[in-house]
Write a protein that holds these residues in place. Structure first.
Motif, PDB file in Angstrom:
ATOM      1  N   ASP A 212       0.825  -1.206   0.000  1.00 13.28           N
ATOM      2  CA  ASP A 212       0.000   0.000   0.000  1.00 13.28           C
ATOM      3  C   ASP A 212       0.859   1.255   0.000  1.00 13.28           C
ATOM      4  O   ASP A 212       1.976   1.252   0.516  1.00 13.28           O
ATOM      5  N   ARG A 213       0.312   2.306  -0.551  1.00 13.11           N
ATOM      6  CA  ARG A 213       0.966   3.609  -0.538  1.00 13.11           C
ATOM      7  C   ARG A 213       1.194   4.027   0.909  1.00 13.11           C
ATOM      8  O   ARG A 213       0.330   3.867   1.767  1.00 13.11           O
ATOM      9  N   GLY A 214       2.384   4.513   1.191  1.00  8.11           N
ATOM     10  CA  GLY A 214       2.720   4.969   2.541  1.00  8.11           C
ATOM     11  C   GLY A 214       3.465   3.946   3.373  1.00  8.11           C
ATOM     12  O   GLY A 214       4.060   4.290   4.387  1.00  8.11           O
TER      13      GLY A 214
ATOM     14  N   GLY B 280       4.158   5.542  -4.961  1.00  8.99           N
ATOM     15  CA  GLY B 280       3.305   5.255  -6.106  1.00  8.99           C
ATOM     16  C   GLY B 280       3.115   3.773  -6.330  1.00  8.99           C
ATOM     17  O   GLY B 280       4.066   2.995  -6.274  1.00  8.99           O
ATOM     18  N   LEU B 281       1.872   3.395  -6.599  1.00  3.16           N
ATOM     19  CA  LEU B 281       1.501   2.013  -6.891  1.00  3.16           C
ATOM     20  C   LEU B 281       1.471   1.807  -8.406  1.00  3.16           C
ATOM     21  O   LEU B 281       1.452   2.789  -9.158  1.00  3.16           O
ATOM     22  N   PRO B 282       1.444   0.554  -8.869  1.00  2.00           N
ATOM     23  CA  PRO B 282       1.364   0.325 -10.305  1.00  2.00           C
ATOM     24  C   PRO B 282       0.184   1.085 -10.935  1.00  2.00           C
ATOM     25  O   PRO B 282      -0.933   1.035 -10.436  1.00  2.00           O
ATOM     26  N   GLY B 283       0.486   1.833 -12.010  1.00  3.11           N
ATOM     27  CA  GLY B 283      -0.550   2.610 -12.701  1.00  3.11           C
ATOM     28  C   GLY B 283      -0.721   4.034 -12.203  1.00  3.11           C
ATOM     29  O   GLY B 283      -1.373   4.850 -12.852  1.00  3.11           O
ATOM     30  N   ASP B 284      -0.159   4.370 -11.045  1.00  5.19           N
ATOM     31  CA  ASP B 284      -0.283   5.736 -10.501  1.00  5.19           C
ATOM     32  C   ASP B 284       0.499   6.737 -11.351  1.00  5.19           C
ATOM     33  O   ASP B 284       1.549   6.422 -11.901  1.00  5.19           O
ATOM     34  N   ARG B 285      -0.023   7.955 -11.407  1.00 10.08           N
ATOM     35  CA  ARG B 285       0.683   9.069 -12.039  1.00 10.08           C
ATOM     36  C   ARG B 285       1.252   9.938 -10.922  1.00 10.08           C
ATOM     37  O   ARG B 285       0.505  10.445 -10.084  1.00 10.08           O
ATOM     38  N   ILE B 286       2.573  10.085 -10.903  1.00 11.94           N
ATOM     39  CA  ILE B 286       3.275  10.787  -9.824  1.00 11.94           C
ATOM     40  C   ILE B 286       3.819  12.103 -10.355  1.00 11.94           C
ATOM     41  O   ILE B 286       4.435  12.151 -11.420  1.00 11.94           O
TER      42      ILE B 286
ATOM     43  N   VAL C  98       3.693   5.021 -13.082  1.00  8.59           N
ATOM     44  CA  VAL C  98       4.344   3.822 -12.545  1.00  8.59           C
ATOM     45  C   VAL C  98       3.897   2.618 -13.375  1.00  8.59           C
ATOM     46  O   VAL C  98       2.706   2.365 -13.495  1.00  8.59           O
ATOM     47  N   PRO C  99       4.859   1.874 -13.948  1.00 12.09           N
ATOM     48  CA  PRO C  99       4.499   0.701 -14.765  1.00 12.09           C
ATOM     49  C   PRO C  99       3.864  -0.427 -13.942  1.00 12.09           C
ATOM     50  O   PRO C  99       3.988  -0.479 -12.723  1.00 12.09           O
ATOM     51  N   LYS C 100       3.242  -1.342 -14.663  1.00 10.64           N
ATOM     52  CA  LYS C 100       2.616  -2.527 -14.067  1.00 10.64           C
ATOM     53  C   LYS C 100       3.673  -3.325 -13.290  1.00 10.64           C
ATOM     54  O   LYS C 100       4.808  -3.470 -13.731  1.00 10.64           O
ATOM     55  N   ASN C 101       3.295  -3.839 -12.116  1.00 11.72           N
ATOM     56  CA  ASN C 101       4.158  -4.651 -11.236  1.00 11.72           C
ATOM     57  C   ASN C 101       5.373  -3.899 -10.698  1.00 11.72           C
ATOM     58  O   ASN C 101       6.343  -4.512 -10.280  1.00 11.72           O
ATOM     59  N   LYS C 102       5.316  -2.570 -10.715  1.00  7.33           N
ATOM     60  CA  LYS C 102       6.419  -1.759 -10.195  1.00  7.33           C
ATOM     61  C   LYS C 102       5.857  -0.783  -9.156  1.00  7.33           C
ATOM     62  O   LYS C 102       4.666  -0.513  -9.107  1.00  7.33           O
ATOM     63  N   TYR C 103       6.782  -0.255  -8.340  1.00 11.97           N
ATOM     64  CA  TYR C 103       6.427   0.736  -7.325  1.00 11.97           C
ATOM     65  C   TYR C 103       7.385   1.910  -7.428  1.00 11.97           C
ATOM     66  O   TYR C 103       8.514   1.762  -7.871  1.00 11.97           O
ATOM     67  N   PHE C 104       6.904   3.068  -6.999  1.00  9.08           N
ATOM     68  CA  PHE C 104       7.720   4.279  -6.936  1.00  9.08           C
ATOM     69  C   PHE C 104       7.950   4.566  -5.458  1.00  9.08           C
ATOM     70  O   PHE C 104       6.988   4.645  -4.688  1.00  9.08           O
ATOM     71  N   VAL C 105       9.220   4.667  -5.053  1.00  6.05           N
ATOM     72  CA  VAL C 105       9.545   4.845  -3.640  1.00  6.05           C
ATOM     73  C   VAL C 105      10.391   6.101  -3.434  1.00  6.05           C
ATOM     74  O   VAL C 105      11.115   6.525  -4.334  1.00  6.05           O
ATOM     75  N   MET C 106      10.275   6.677  -2.237  1.00  5.31           N
ATOM     76  CA  MET C 106      11.129   7.802  -1.838  1.00  5.31           C
ATOM     77  C   MET C 106      11.462   7.653  -0.364  1.00  5.31           C
ATOM     78  O   MET C 106      10.701   7.061   0.403  1.00  5.31           O
ATOM     79  N   GLY C 107      12.595   8.216   0.018  1.00  8.59           N
ATOM     80  CA  GLY C 107      12.941   8.300   1.425  1.00  8.59           C
ATOM     81  C   GLY C 107      12.264   9.510   2.035  1.00  8.59           C
ATOM     82  O   GLY C 107      11.893  10.456   1.326  1.00  8.59           O
ATOM     83  N   ASP C 108      12.089   9.519   3.335  1.00  5.32           N
ATOM     84  CA  ASP C 108      11.462  10.658   4.014  1.00  5.32           C
ATOM     85  C   ASP C 108      12.394  11.862   4.075  1.00  5.32           C
ATOM     86  O   ASP C 108      11.945  12.995   4.180  1.00  5.32           O
ATOM     87  N   ASN C 109      13.682  11.641   4.018  1.00  3.06           N
ATOM     88  CA  ASN C 109      14.669  12.718   4.004  1.00  3.06           C
ATOM     89  C   ASN C 109      15.056  12.955   2.553  1.00  3.06           C
ATOM     90  O   ASN C 109      16.110  12.552   2.089  1.00  3.06           O
TER      91      ASN C 109
ATOM     92  N   LEU D 193      17.444   4.578  -7.988  1.00  8.19           N
ATOM     93  CA  LEU D 193      16.837   3.253  -7.819  1.00  8.19           C
ATOM     94  C   LEU D 193      15.827   2.940  -8.918  1.00  8.19           C
ATOM     95  O   LEU D 193      15.561   1.778  -9.202  1.00  8.19           O
ATOM     96  N   GLY D 194      15.235   3.985  -9.518  1.00  5.57           N
ATOM     97  CA  GLY D 194      14.219   3.757 -10.544  1.00  5.57           C
ATOM     98  C   GLY D 194      12.972   3.123  -9.964  1.00  5.57           C
ATOM     99  O   GLY D 194      12.768   3.081  -8.752  1.00  5.57           O
ATOM    100  N   PHE D 195      12.132   2.628 -10.873  1.00  2.00           N
ATOM    101  CA  PHE D 195      10.935   1.922 -10.425  1.00  2.00           C
ATOM    102  C   PHE D 195      11.363   0.606  -9.778  1.00  2.00           C
ATOM    103  O   PHE D 195      12.315  -0.030 -10.218  1.00  2.00           O
ATOM    104  N   ILE D 196      10.651   0.202  -8.739  1.00  7.08           N
ATOM    105  CA  ILE D 196      11.002  -0.995  -7.984  1.00  7.08           C
ATOM    106  C   ILE D 196      10.067  -2.136  -8.367  1.00  7.08           C
ATOM    107  O   ILE D 196       8.852  -2.046  -8.193  1.00  7.08           O
ATOM    108  N   ASP D 197      10.646  -3.202  -8.882  1.00  9.55           N
ATOM    109  CA  ASP D 197       9.877  -4.396  -9.211  1.00  9.55           C
ATOM    110  C   ASP D 197       9.390  -5.020  -7.905  1.00  9.55           C
ATOM    111  O   ASP D 197      10.150  -5.127  -6.950  1.00  9.55           O
ATOM    112  N   LYS D 198       8.153  -5.443  -7.867  1.00  5.51           N
ATOM    113  CA  LYS D 198       7.593  -5.976  -6.615  1.00  5.51           C
ATOM    114  C   LYS D 198       8.365  -7.195  -6.110  1.00  5.51           C
ATOM    115  O   LYS D 198       8.407  -7.454  -4.926  1.00  5.51           O
TER     116      LYS D 198
END
Length: 179
Positions: free
Chosen positions: A63-65, A83-89, A131-142, A153-158
């Protein structure tokens, strides 16, 4: 007498093997410890804190967050799913937009203040990207120091997601749930 000792050693050996087997299964498939390295998740997680990672994921999705551990080539990373798969960030003027909706990120307030004092933004403008299918978009809090989906890191494969951070267990004085 010798027979009793032999029987006792055999019993202890069997118990030890069963215990090791259970520990192996738990560590491999259910939970494991992770040491936070670096400041990319400050102030949510601190350098050298130890976190319990939940590897059990019945749905196969995240889940996001959520804060997750990501398997890298030479080391693992701890990041927040944005970002989840399919999300526009998109990030505009230091505000995250997911699918055109402003995403509140209360965990960034302390870092935003620090960035303002330095005369900069916490998160530079970025996107829009999908965000492409089966991928996630991640960021650090800092965001000022984080290596994440924006910059390396790019998109993260699940399949690379080891599990979800559940609680900080060390140092004991900072024992808490991971939010």
């Amino acid at each position: 007498m010798k027979a009793n000792i032999k029987k006792e050693v055999k019993s202890w050996g069997k118990s030890l093997l069963i215990a090791l087997g259970i520990a192996f299964v738990i560590r491999s498939f259910l939970i494991s410890p992770y040491i936070v390295e670096g400041a990319s998740m400050e102030p949510t997680l601190h350098d050298q804190e130890k976190v319990i990672v939940n590897k059990l994921n019945f749905t196969g999705n995240f889940d996001r967050g959520e804060i997750v551990i990501i398997k890298g080539k030479t080391k693992n990373y701890v990041k927040r799913i944005i970002g989840l798969p399919g999300d526009r960030i998109e990030v505009k003027n230091d505000v995250l937009h997911v699918n055109g909706v402003i995403c509140k990120e209360p965990y960034l307030s302390k870092n935003r203040e620090i960035a303002k004092q330095m005369g900069s933004r916490l998160t530079g403008d970025y996107g829009p990207i999908t965000v492409p299918k089966n991928k996630y978009f991640v960021m650090g809090d800092n965001r000022l120091v984080s290596k994440d989906s924006r910059n390396g890191l790019g998109f993260i494969d699940k399949k690379r997601i080891v599990g979800k951070g559940e609680l900080v267990f060390y140092p004991v004085s900072d024992f808490r749930n991971v939010k």
